[in-house]
Every structure is written in C-alpha cells, then in structure tokens.
Design a protein around this motif. Structure first.
Motif, PDB file in Angstrom:
ATOM      1  N   LEU A   1      -3.758   2.313   2.114  1.00  0.00           N
ATOM      2  CA  LEU A   1      -2.648   1.958   1.250  1.00  0.00           C
ATOM      3  C   LEU A   1      -3.213   1.238   0.037  1.00  0.00           C
ATOM      4  CD1 LEU A   1       0.465   1.947   1.102  1.00  0.00           C
ATOM      5  CD2 LEU A   1       0.386  -0.278   2.212  1.00  0.00           C
ATOM      6  N   ALA A   2      -2.835   1.668  -1.147  1.00  0.00           N
ATOM      7  CA  ALA A   2      -3.315   1.047  -2.377  1.00  0.00           C
ATOM      8  C   ALA A   2      -2.147   0.474  -3.157  1.00  0.00           C
ATOM      9  CB  ALA A   2      -4.042   2.073  -3.235  1.00  0.00           C
ATOM     10  N   LEU A   3      -2.332  -0.729  -3.642  1.00  0.00           N
ATOM     11  CA  LEU A   3      -1.367  -1.342  -4.543  1.00  0.00           C
ATOM     12  C   LEU A   3      -1.847  -1.026  -5.961  1.00  0.00           C
ATOM     13  CD1 LEU A   3       1.091  -3.171  -4.955  1.00  0.00           C
ATOM     14  CD2 LEU A   3      -0.483  -5.115  -4.960  1.00  0.00           C
ATOM     15  N   LEU A   4      -1.108  -0.156  -6.654  1.00  0.00           N
ATOM     16  CA  LEU A   4      -1.519   0.291  -7.980  1.00  0.00           C
ATOM     17  C   LEU A   4      -1.097  -0.668  -9.081  1.00  0.00           C
ATOM     18  CD1 LEU A   4      -0.691   4.091  -7.676  1.00  0.00           C
ATOM     19  CD2 LEU A   4      -2.860   2.922  -7.221  1.00  0.00           C
ATOM     20  N   GLY A   5      -0.035  -1.423  -8.845  1.00  0.00           N
ATOM     21  CA  GLY A   5       0.438  -2.364  -9.850  1.00  0.00           C
ATOM     22  C   GLY A   5       1.484  -3.279  -9.280  1.00  0.00           C
ATOM     23  N   ARG A   6       1.777  -4.332 -10.025  1.00  0.00           N
ATOM     24  CA  ARG A   6       2.777  -5.294  -9.580  1.00  0.00           C
ATOM     25  C   ARG A   6       3.302  -6.060 -10.778  1.00  0.00           C
ATOM     26  NH1 ARG A   6      -1.886  -7.414 -10.148  1.00  0.00           N
ATOM     27  NH2 ARG A   6      -2.461  -9.566  -9.849  1.00  0.00           N
ATOM     28  N   ALA A   7       4.501  -6.602 -10.606  1.00  0.00           N
ATOM     29  CA  ALA A   7       5.120  -7.460 -11.616  1.00  0.00           C
ATOM     30  C   ALA A   7       5.983  -8.472 -10.882  1.00  0.00           C
ATOM     31  CB  ALA A   7       5.966  -6.639 -12.583  1.00  0.00           C
ATOM     32  N   VAL A   8       5.949  -9.708 -11.350  1.00  0.00           N
ATOM     33  CA  VAL A   8       6.720 -10.794 -10.739  1.00  0.00           C
ATOM     34  C   VAL A   8       7.554 -11.453 -11.832  1.00  0.00           C
ATOM     35  CG1 VAL A   8       6.559 -13.025  -9.576  1.00  0.00           C
ATOM     36  CG2 VAL A   8       4.907 -11.229  -9.027  1.00  0.00           C
ATOM     37  N   GLY A   9       8.818 -11.706 -11.548  1.00  0.00           N
ATOM     38  CA  GLY A   9       9.632 -12.391 -12.547  1.00  0.00           C
ATOM     39  C   GLY A   9      10.974 -12.820 -11.982  1.00  0.00           C
ATOM     40  N   PRO A  10      11.572 -13.812 -12.547  1.00  0.00           N
ATOM     41  CA  PRO A  10      11.039 -14.627 -13.626  1.00  0.00           C
ATOM     42  C   PRO A  10       9.935 -15.552 -13.132  1.00  0.00           C
ATOM     43  CG  PRO A  10      13.113 -15.564 -12.887  1.00  0.00           C
ATOM     44  CD  PRO A  10      12.900 -14.283 -12.111  1.00  0.00           C
ATOM     45  N   ARG A  11       9.131 -16.051 -14.037  1.00  0.00           N
ATOM     46  CA  ARG A  11       8.002 -16.919 -13.675  1.00  0.00           C
ATOM     47  C   ARG A  11       8.412 -18.384 -13.568  1.00  0.00           C
ATOM     48  NH1 ARG A  11       2.936 -14.486 -12.512  1.00  0.00           N
ATOM     49  NH2 ARG A  11       3.091 -12.380 -13.284  1.00  0.00           N
ATOM     50  N   ARG A  12       9.530 -18.756 -14.203  1.00  0.00           N
ATOM     51  CA  ARG A  12      10.053 -20.127 -14.109  1.00  0.00           C
ATOM     52  C   ARG A  12      11.450 -20.047 -13.503  1.00  0.00           C
ATOM     53  NH1 ARG A  12       6.819 -23.526 -16.976  1.00  0.00           N
ATOM     54  NH2 ARG A  12       8.282 -25.250 -16.959  1.00  0.00           N
ATOM     55  N   LEU A  13      11.686 -20.852 -12.488  1.00  0.00           N
ATOM     56  CA  LEU A  13      13.000 -20.839 -11.848  1.00  0.00           C
ATOM     57  C   LEU A  13      13.260 -22.159 -11.159  1.00  0.00           C
ATOM     58  CD1 LEU A  13      12.730 -18.706  -8.635  1.00  0.00           C
ATOM     59  CD2 LEU A  13      10.841 -18.961 -10.182  1.00  0.00           C
TER      60      LEU A  13
ATOM     61  N   GLN B   1       0.483   3.556  -3.421  1.00  0.00           N
ATOM     62  CA  GLN B   1       0.054   4.922  -3.161  1.00  0.00           C
ATOM     63  C   GLN B   1      -0.570   4.956  -1.779  1.00  0.00           C
ATOM     64  OE1 GLN B   1      -3.101   6.706  -5.520  1.00  0.00           O
ATOM     65  NE2 GLN B   1      -2.118   8.694  -5.280  1.00  0.00           N
ATOM     66  N   ALA B   2      -0.133   5.932  -0.980  1.00  0.00           N
ATOM     67  CA  ALA B   2      -0.687   6.096   0.369  1.00  0.00           C
ATOM     68  C   ALA B   2      -2.043   6.801   0.258  1.00  0.00           C
ATOM     69  CB  ALA B   2       0.259   6.905   1.239  1.00  0.00           C
ATOM     70  N   ARG B   3      -3.063   6.207   0.837  1.00  0.00           N
ATOM     71  CA  ARG B   3      -4.396   6.820   0.845  1.00  0.00           C
ATOM     72  C   ARG B   3      -4.547   7.808   1.996  1.00  0.00           C
ATOM     73  NH1 ARG B   3      -6.037   6.260  -4.099  1.00  0.00           N
ATOM     74  NH2 ARG B   3      -6.419   4.133  -4.717  1.00  0.00           N
ATOM     75  N   ARG B   4      -3.647   7.685   2.971  1.00  0.00           N
ATOM     76  CA  ARG B   4      -3.603   8.624   4.101  1.00  0.00           C
ATOM     77  C   ARG B   4      -2.195   8.543   4.677  1.00  0.00           C
ATOM     78  NH1 ARG B   4      -5.067   5.217   8.975  1.00  0.00           N
ATOM     79  NH2 ARG B   4      -5.592   3.243   8.041  1.00  0.00           N
ATOM     80  N   ALA B   5      -1.883   9.448   5.574  1.00  0.00           N
ATOM     81  CA  ALA B   5      -0.573   9.396   6.218  1.00  0.00           C
ATOM     82  C   ALA B   5      -0.444   8.053   6.935  1.00  0.00           C
ATOM     83  CB  ALA B   5      -0.418  10.550   7.201  1.00  0.00           C
ATOM     84  N   THR B   6       0.692   7.427   6.767  1.00  0.00           N
ATOM     85  CA  THR B   6       0.907   6.103   7.343  1.00  0.00           C
ATOM     86  C   THR B   6       2.063   6.180   8.324  1.00  0.00           C
ATOM     87  OG1 THR B   6       0.181   5.096   5.286  1.00  0.00           O
ATOM     88  CG2 THR B   6       1.380   3.696   6.794  1.00  0.00           C
ATOM     89  N   LEU B   7       1.781   5.871   9.550  1.00  0.00           N
ATOM     90  CA  LEU B   7       2.806   5.830  10.569  1.00  0.00           C
ATOM     91  C   LEU B   7       3.026   4.384  10.974  1.00  0.00           C
ATOM     92  CD1 LEU B   7       1.559   8.787  12.766  1.00  0.00           C
ATOM     93  CD2 LEU B   7       3.340   8.834  11.024  1.00  0.00           C
TER      94      LEU B   7
ATOM     95  N   ARG C   1      -0.173  11.309   2.715  1.00  0.00           N
ATOM     96  CA  ARG C   1      -1.295  11.032   1.816  1.00  0.00           C
ATOM     97  C   ARG C   1      -0.906  11.372   0.372  1.00  0.00           C
ATOM     98  NH1 ARG C   1      -7.290  11.263   2.126  1.00  0.00           N
ATOM     99  NH2 ARG C   1      -7.942  11.849   0.042  1.00  0.00           N
ATOM    100  N   GLY C   2      -1.159  10.447  -0.540  1.00  0.00           N
ATOM    101  CA  GLY C   2      -0.867  10.645  -1.948  1.00  0.00           C
ATOM    102  C   GLY C   2       0.521  10.221  -2.389  1.00  0.00           C
ATOM    103  N   ASP C   3       1.418   9.935  -1.453  1.00  0.00           N
ATOM    104  CA  ASP C   3       2.770   9.513  -1.823  1.00  0.00           C
ATOM    105  C   ASP C   3       2.723   8.281  -2.722  1.00  0.00           C
ATOM    106  OD1 ASP C   3       4.010  11.482  -0.375  1.00  0.00           O
ATOM    107  OD2 ASP C   3       4.796  10.154   1.194  1.00  0.00           O
ATOM    108  N   LEU C   4       3.571   8.284  -3.751  1.00  0.00           N
ATOM    109  CA  LEU C   4       3.747   7.137  -4.636  1.00  0.00           C
ATOM    110  C   LEU C   4       5.127   6.555  -4.384  1.00  0.00           C
ATOM    111  CD1 LEU C   4       2.390   8.713  -7.929  1.00  0.00           C
ATOM    112  CD2 LEU C   4       1.218   7.050  -6.485  1.00  0.00           C
ATOM    113  N   ARG C   5       5.186   5.237  -4.230  1.00  0.00           N
ATOM    114  CA  ARG C   5       6.479   4.582  -4.016  1.00  0.00           C
ATOM    115  C   ARG C   5       6.500   3.257  -4.752  1.00  0.00           C
ATOM    116  NH1 ARG C   5       8.145   5.878   2.186  1.00  0.00           N
ATOM    117  NH2 ARG C   5       7.633   8.086   2.078  1.00  0.00           N
ATOM    118  N   ARG C   6       7.701   2.912  -5.162  1.00  0.00           N
ATOM    119  CA  ARG C   6       7.924   1.626  -5.829  1.00  0.00           C
ATOM    120  C   ARG C   6       8.761   0.754  -4.915  1.00  0.00           C
ATOM    121  NH1 ARG C   6      11.903   0.942 -10.818  1.00  0.00           N
ATOM    122  NH2 ARG C   6      11.919  -1.322 -10.926  1.00  0.00           N
ATOM    123  N   GLY C   7       8.351  -0.468  -4.758  1.00  0.00           N
ATOM    124  CA  GLY C   7       9.114  -1.416  -3.967  1.00  0.00           C
ATOM    125  C   GLY C   7       9.626  -2.542  -4.845  1.00  0.00           C
TER     126      GLY C   7
END
Length: 126
Positions: free
Chosen positions: A1-13, A26-32, A68-74
C-alpha cells in the motif's frame, strides 16, 4: 500500500473543532482484510493526546477489496478533543491490519518510509 499524497486542514483550530485529512492511496498488490487508518495526535514532547481509527477511505464500511494498482482517495474527518490544551500537535498515520494483528510498513510514493508511523502534518490548537 502506498500513500501517494496527503493534505491536512485547517491547520489552526479550537479544541472541539473539526479537520479533514485527505489521503491518496495506491494498492501495490491485492489487499484483503480489514485495514484501518489509525491517527495519533502527539504533542511537542511526543506524548499521544488522542487516537482515532478510520477506514482507509473514511467511509463507514471498508468498501470492496483493493486490486493491484487501484487508486483511492480517503477523507478522514477528525474532531479535536474538547479538552485539548492549546499548542502544536503532529498527526501521525499508522495502518493496522486487523486480520493479522499488526501494523503495516508504509510507502510514501516510491520510497519505503523508515517505520510504520508516518507524520501527516502539524496542527495548532488555540
């Protein structure tokens, strides 16, 4: 499993405030199995103030198995603890594999991160 990017906000709360963490996977292999995103809030001394657990996509259910190869946004929706003292906190991400009872090593893009705990960013609680 690879984390390709991230964003956090707001930074002040404020204590009790909401923030979002956007994660691009991105899944590097099938993930069960049941993988969970664990987010720790640590203060400047490294003490963990708060921990929350989420599906990788932030949805109520984990969704279909990853191929494998699936891209997902959380999108993880986090709430600052109501009693959180003012100060700077670092959000750390861990991935827990419940079926195997262990935390996974993470990849940040093509680079294998040196550990299972990946800093996501800092937030300031007023």
């Amino acid at each position: 499993l690879a984390l390709l990017g991230r964003a956090v906000g707001p930074r002040r709360l404020k204590a009790g405030g909401d923030l979002q963490v956007h994660l691009y996977w991105q899944a590097r292999r099938a993930t069960l199995g049941d993988l969970r995103a664990v987010v720790n809030w640590s203060d400047a001394t490294g003490r963990v103030l708060h921990t929350s657990t989420h599906t990788l996509t932030g949805q109520d259910d984990a969704g279909p198995a990853w191929e494998r190869g699936d891209l997902r946004r959380g999108i993880l929706r986090l709430r600052t603890p109501d009693d959180a003292p003012a100060g700077s906190y670092t959000l750390h991400l861990l991935i827990h594999d419940a079926a195997r009872g262990r935390y996974l090593w993470l990849r940040r893009g093509v680079v294998l991160w040196d550990g299972r705990d990946l800093p996501l960013g800092q937030v300031w609680i007023e």
